[in-house]
Scaffold this motif. Structure first.
Motif, PDB file in Angstrom:
ATOM      1  N   ILE A 174       0.862  -1.176   0.000  1.00 51.30           N
ATOM      2  CA  ILE A 174       0.000   0.000   0.000  1.00 51.30           C
ATOM      3  C   ILE A 174       0.901   1.230   0.000  1.00 51.30           C
ATOM      4  O   ILE A 174       1.753   1.393   0.883  1.00 51.30           O
ATOM      5  N   LEU A 175       0.735   2.092  -1.002  1.00 51.64           N
ATOM      6  CA  LEU A 175       1.586   3.270  -1.160  1.00 51.64           C
ATOM      7  C   LEU A 175       0.762   4.540  -0.999  1.00 51.64           C
ATOM      8  O   LEU A 175      -0.044   4.876  -1.873  1.00 51.64           O
ATOM      9  N   PRO A 176       0.946   5.287   0.094  1.00 51.42           N
ATOM     10  CA  PRO A 176       0.273   6.591   0.223  1.00 51.42           C
ATOM     11  C   PRO A 176       0.867   7.578  -0.780  1.00 51.42           C
ATOM     12  O   PRO A 176       2.071   7.576  -1.034  1.00 51.42           O
ATOM     13  N   VAL A 177       0.010   8.431  -1.326  1.00 50.59           N
ATOM     14  CA  VAL A 177       0.450   9.402  -2.327  1.00 50.59           C
ATOM     15  C   VAL A 177      -0.133  10.767  -1.989  1.00 50.59           C
ATOM     16  O   VAL A 177      -1.326  10.883  -1.677  1.00 50.59           O
ATOM     17  N   ALA A 178       0.691  11.812  -2.049  1.00 53.54           N
ATOM     18  CA  ALA A 178       0.185  13.170  -1.865  1.00 53.54           C
ATOM     19  C   ALA A 178      -0.608  13.575  -3.103  1.00 53.54           C
ATOM     20  O   ALA A 178      -0.158  13.362  -4.245  1.00 53.54           O
ATOM     21  N   LEU A 179      -1.779  14.143  -2.905  1.00 56.04           N
ATOM     22  CA  LEU A 179      -2.646  14.507  -4.032  1.00 56.04           C
ATOM     23  C   LEU A 179      -2.010  15.560  -4.940  1.00 56.04           C
ATOM     24  O   LEU A 179      -2.406  15.691  -6.106  1.00 56.04           O
ATOM     25  N   THR A 180      -1.035  16.296  -4.425  1.00 58.48           N
ATOM     26  CA  THR A 180      -0.375  17.325  -5.228  1.00 58.48           C
ATOM     27  C   THR A 180       0.721  16.753  -6.128  1.00 58.48           C
ATOM     28  O   THR A 180       1.286  17.475  -6.948  1.00 58.48           O
ATOM     29  N   ARG A 181       1.031  15.460  -5.965  1.00 55.80           N
ATOM     30  CA  ARG A 181       2.131  14.862  -6.711  1.00 55.80           C
ATOM     31  C   ARG A 181       1.614  13.998  -7.861  1.00 55.80           C
ATOM     32  O   ARG A 181       0.481  13.529  -7.863  1.00 55.80           O
ATOM     33  N   LYS A 182       2.488  13.808  -8.847  1.00 57.01           N
ATOM     34  CA  LYS A 182       2.225  12.882  -9.936  1.00 57.01           C
ATOM     35  C   LYS A 182       3.142  11.669  -9.775  1.00 57.01           C
ATOM     36  O   LYS A 182       4.295  11.806  -9.371  1.00 57.01           O
ATOM     37  N   ILE A 183       2.629  10.504 -10.103  1.00 59.05           N
ATOM     38  CA  ILE A 183       3.391   9.265 -10.017  1.00 59.05           C
ATOM     39  C   ILE A 183       3.474   8.633 -11.410  1.00 59.05           C
ATOM     40  O   ILE A 183       2.497   8.639 -12.166  1.00 59.05           O
ATOM     41  N   TYR A 184       4.650   8.126 -11.740  1.00 59.17           N
ATOM     42  CA  TYR A 184       4.797   7.350 -12.972  1.00 59.17           C
ATOM     43  C   TYR A 184       5.452   6.029 -12.615  1.00 59.17           C
ATOM     44  O   TYR A 184       6.446   5.990 -11.877  1.00 59.17           O
ATOM     45  N   ILE A 185       4.890   4.934 -13.118  1.00 62.69           N
ATOM     46  CA  ILE A 185       5.446   3.607 -12.877  1.00 62.69           C
ATOM     47  C   ILE A 185       5.847   2.990 -14.209  1.00 62.69           C
ATOM     48  O   ILE A 185       5.047   2.941 -15.146  1.00 62.69           O
ATOM     49  N   HIS A 186       7.104   2.525 -14.286  1.00 60.58           N
ATOM     50  CA  HIS A 186       7.573   1.774 -15.457  1.00 60.58           C
ATOM     51  C   HIS A 186       7.879   0.359 -14.992  1.00 60.58           C
ATOM     52  O   HIS A 186       8.725   0.142 -14.123  1.00 60.58           O
ATOM     53  N   LEU A 187       7.171  -0.623 -15.571  1.00 65.87           N
ATOM     54  CA  LEU A 187       7.348  -2.015 -15.171  1.00 65.87           C
ATOM     55  C   LEU A 187       8.472  -2.656 -15.983  1.00 65.87           C
ATOM     56  O   LEU A 187       8.458  -2.630 -17.213  1.00 65.87           O
ATOM     57  N   ILE A 188       9.439  -3.236 -15.256  1.00 65.15           N
ATOM     58  CA  ILE A 188      10.602  -3.860 -15.888  1.00 65.15           C
ATOM     59  C   ILE A 188      10.405  -5.360 -16.053  1.00 65.15           C
ATOM     60  O   ILE A 188      10.671  -5.925 -17.113  1.00 65.15           O
ATOM     61  N   ALA A 189       9.956  -6.027 -14.983  1.00 65.27           N
ATOM     62  CA  ALA A 189       9.813  -7.486 -15.024  1.00 65.27           C
ATOM     63  C   ALA A 189       8.632  -7.919 -14.172  1.00 65.27           C
ATOM     64  O   ALA A 189       8.249  -7.241 -13.224  1.00 65.27           O
ATOM     65  N   GLY A 190       8.069  -9.064 -14.531  1.00 66.91           N
ATOM     66  CA  GLY A 190       6.935  -9.603 -13.784  1.00 66.91           C
ATOM     67  C   GLY A 190       5.632  -8.939 -14.177  1.00 66.91           C
ATOM     68  O   GLY A 190       5.515  -8.317 -15.236  1.00 66.91           O
ATOM     69  N   GLN A 191       4.664  -9.059 -13.292  1.00 66.52           N
ATOM     70  CA  GLN A 191       3.353  -8.471 -13.517  1.00 66.52           C
ATOM     71  C   GLN A 191       2.991  -7.618 -12.309  1.00 66.52           C
ATOM     72  O   GLN A 191       3.414  -7.895 -11.191  1.00 66.52           O
ATOM     73  N   LEU A 192       2.214  -6.566 -12.544  1.00 66.11           N
ATOM     74  CA  LEU A 192       1.853  -5.661 -11.459  1.00 66.11           C
ATOM     75  C   LEU A 192       0.410  -5.206 -11.629  1.00 66.11           C
ATOM     76  O   LEU A 192      -0.004  -4.829 -12.733  1.00 66.11           O
ATOM     77  N   GLN A 193      -0.329  -5.233 -10.536  1.00 67.31           N
ATOM     78  CA  GLN A 193      -1.674  -4.658 -10.521  1.00 67.31           C
ATOM     79  C   GLN A 193      -1.616  -3.359  -9.719  1.00 67.31           C
ATOM     80  O   GLN A 193      -1.149  -3.356  -8.574  1.00 67.31           O
ATOM     81  N   VAL A 194      -2.063  -2.287 -10.342  1.00 66.95           N
ATOM     82  CA  VAL A 194      -2.110  -0.973  -9.702  1.00 66.95           C
ATOM     83  C   VAL A 194      -3.577  -0.615  -9.517  1.00 66.95           C
ATOM     84  O   VAL A 194      -4.280  -0.348 -10.488  1.00 66.95           O
ATOM     85  N   ASN A 195      -4.043  -0.638  -8.277  1.00 63.95           N
ATOM     86  CA  ASN A 195      -5.480  -0.451  -8.013  1.00 63.95           C
ATOM     87  C   ASN A 195      -6.320  -1.318  -8.939  1.00 63.95           C
ATOM     88  O   ASN A 195      -7.278  -0.857  -9.564  1.00 63.95           O
ATOM     89  N   GLN A 196      -5.891  -2.579  -9.071  1.00 61.83           N
ATOM     90  CA  GLN A 196      -6.588  -3.631  -9.824  1.00 61.83           C
ATOM     91  C   GLN A 196      -6.457  -3.484 -11.332  1.00 61.83           C
ATOM     92  O   GLN A 196      -7.053  -4.270 -12.079  1.00 61.83           O
ATOM     93  N   GLN A 197      -5.661  -2.520 -11.812  1.00 62.73           N
ATOM     94  CA  GLN A 197      -5.364  -2.443 -13.240  1.00 62.73           C
ATOM     95  C   GLN A 197      -4.041  -3.151 -13.497  1.00 62.73           C
ATOM     96  O   GLN A 197      -3.055  -2.922 -12.794  1.00 62.73           O
ATOM     97  N   THR A 198      -4.004  -4.002 -14.521  1.00 65.28           N
ATOM     98  CA  THR A 198      -2.855  -4.867 -14.756  1.00 65.28           C
ATOM     99  C   THR A 198      -1.812  -4.220 -15.666  1.00 65.28           C
ATOM    100  O   THR A 198      -2.151  -3.650 -16.707  1.00 65.28           O
ATOM    101  N   MET A 199      -0.544  -4.336 -15.252  1.00 61.24           N
ATOM    102  CA  MET A 199       0.586  -3.895 -16.061  1.00 61.24           C
ATOM    103  C   MET A 199       1.464  -5.091 -16.397  1.00 61.24           C
ATOM    104  O   MET A 199       1.663  -5.983 -15.574  1.00 61.24           O
ATOM    105  N   ASN A 200       2.024  -5.079 -17.620  1.00 63.65           N
ATOM    106  CA  ASN A 200       2.969  -6.075 -18.087  1.00 63.65           C
ATOM    107  C   ASN A 200       4.304  -5.405 -18.387  1.00 63.65           C
ATOM    108  O   ASN A 200       4.370  -4.179 -18.510  1.00 63.65           O
ATOM    109  N   PRO A 201       5.395  -6.184 -18.508  1.00 67.22           N
ATOM    110  CA  PRO A 201       6.712  -5.577 -18.714  1.00 67.22           C
ATOM    111  C   PRO A 201       6.745  -4.602 -19.895  1.00 67.22           C
ATOM    112  O   PRO A 201       6.235  -4.897 -20.974  1.00 67.22           O
ATOM    113  N   GLY A 202       7.338  -3.434 -19.642  1.00 69.38           N
ATOM    114  CA  GLY A 202       7.409  -2.383 -20.650  1.00 69.38           C
ATOM    115  C   GLY A 202       6.266  -1.399 -20.589  1.00 69.38           C
ATOM    116  O   GLY A 202       6.328  -0.320 -21.182  1.00 69.38           O
ATOM    117  N   ASP A 203       5.194  -1.748 -19.874  1.00 71.54           N
ATOM    118  CA  ASP A 203       4.056  -0.837 -19.723  1.00 71.54           C
ATOM    119  C   ASP A 203       4.441   0.334 -18.813  1.00 71.54           C
ATOM    120  O   ASP A 203       5.300   0.217 -17.931  1.00 71.54           O
TER     121      ASP A 203
END
Length: 231
Positions: A174-203
């Motif tokens: 669980i990652l708290p985030v300040a509403l004033t900030r922007k976050i960018y995630i680059h997936l390198i390996a494996g699979q990741l769900q971000v708030n139930q949205q799925t990311m694959n490598p390179g996404d």
């Protein structure tokens, strides 16, 4: 808002010795909807042929991050640095008022793969600098780059931070985030769900107006990603 862009939708450049996928507009690839995100300007996913590389060239007014995912970079620059950057290490070069450097694949038999990342600095000019460090691959988030160089991190000339995300299979963060900030995630390996949205490598995921992120690895292998906290 969470906007995920698939790896296959990125731009591509193939020069024979170099095959690169461009997350944002770069070189001959131009997409007016993909000009960067906040201060994050470039993420190039580069594959360099054995024995090949980037000959000496110049930069200025840019924070340039390299992260190797396969092989080793041989680096030389106009500050006198001659360094090897192996898999898993981070390099941060602040171009400042101007710098020249070269990067080559140290192997004559295996391809080099690395991420080339550019972040615009908060102020232009200044003395160029070079930093390089390996960080432990610990469960969860490990800060590797911060504005003040806190806790042994690399210091960047921007109100931004970069963290390495490592999630073992079947784990959650669980990652708290300040509403004033922007976050960018680059997936390198494996699979990741971000708030139930799925990311694959390179996404990549552009994230804004979120107070909390739930990051899940529901796969069978470790998840490795870079998480950017941006102004």
């Amino acid at each position: 808002m969470i906007n995920i862009r698939a790896a296959e939708d990125r731009g591509q450049a193939d020069f024979g010795w170099l095959n690169s996928r461009h997350t944002f507009s770069f070189g001959s690839y131009y997409d007016p909807n993909q000009m960067g995100y906040s201060a994050l300007r470039v993420i190039n996913d580069d594959t360099v042929a054995p024995g090949a590389g980037f000959s000496t060239h110049g930069h200025r007014d840019m924070e340039i991050i390299s992260y190797v995912t396969q092989g080793t970079i041989e680096h030389k620059d106009s500050m006198g640095n001659i360094q090897s950057l192996p898999k898993g290490e981070f390099q941060l070069m602040s171009a400042g008022s101007g710098i020249t450097h070269s990067e080559y694949n140290a192997s004559t038999t295996e391809a080099l793969k690395f991420l080339q990342i550019w972040i615009e600095p908060a102020t232009k000019g200044g003395k160029p600098s070079y930093q390089q460090k390996a960080f432990a691959q610990a469960q969860g988030l490990t800060q590797v780059i911060t504005p003040n160089g806190d806790n042994g991190t690399l210091k960047i000339k921007q109100d931004a931070s970069v963290s390495q995300l490592y999630l073992a299979p079947k784990t959650e963060l669980i990652l708290p985030v300040a509403l004033t900030r922007k976050i960018y995630i680059h997936l390198i390996a494996g699979q990741l769900q971000v708030n139930q949205q799925t990311m694959n490598p390179g996404d990549g995921a552009k994230i804004s107006d979120q107070s909390e992120l739930t990051l899940n690895n529901n796969g069978q292998q470790a998840t490795i990603a870079l998480v950017f906290d941006l102004p």
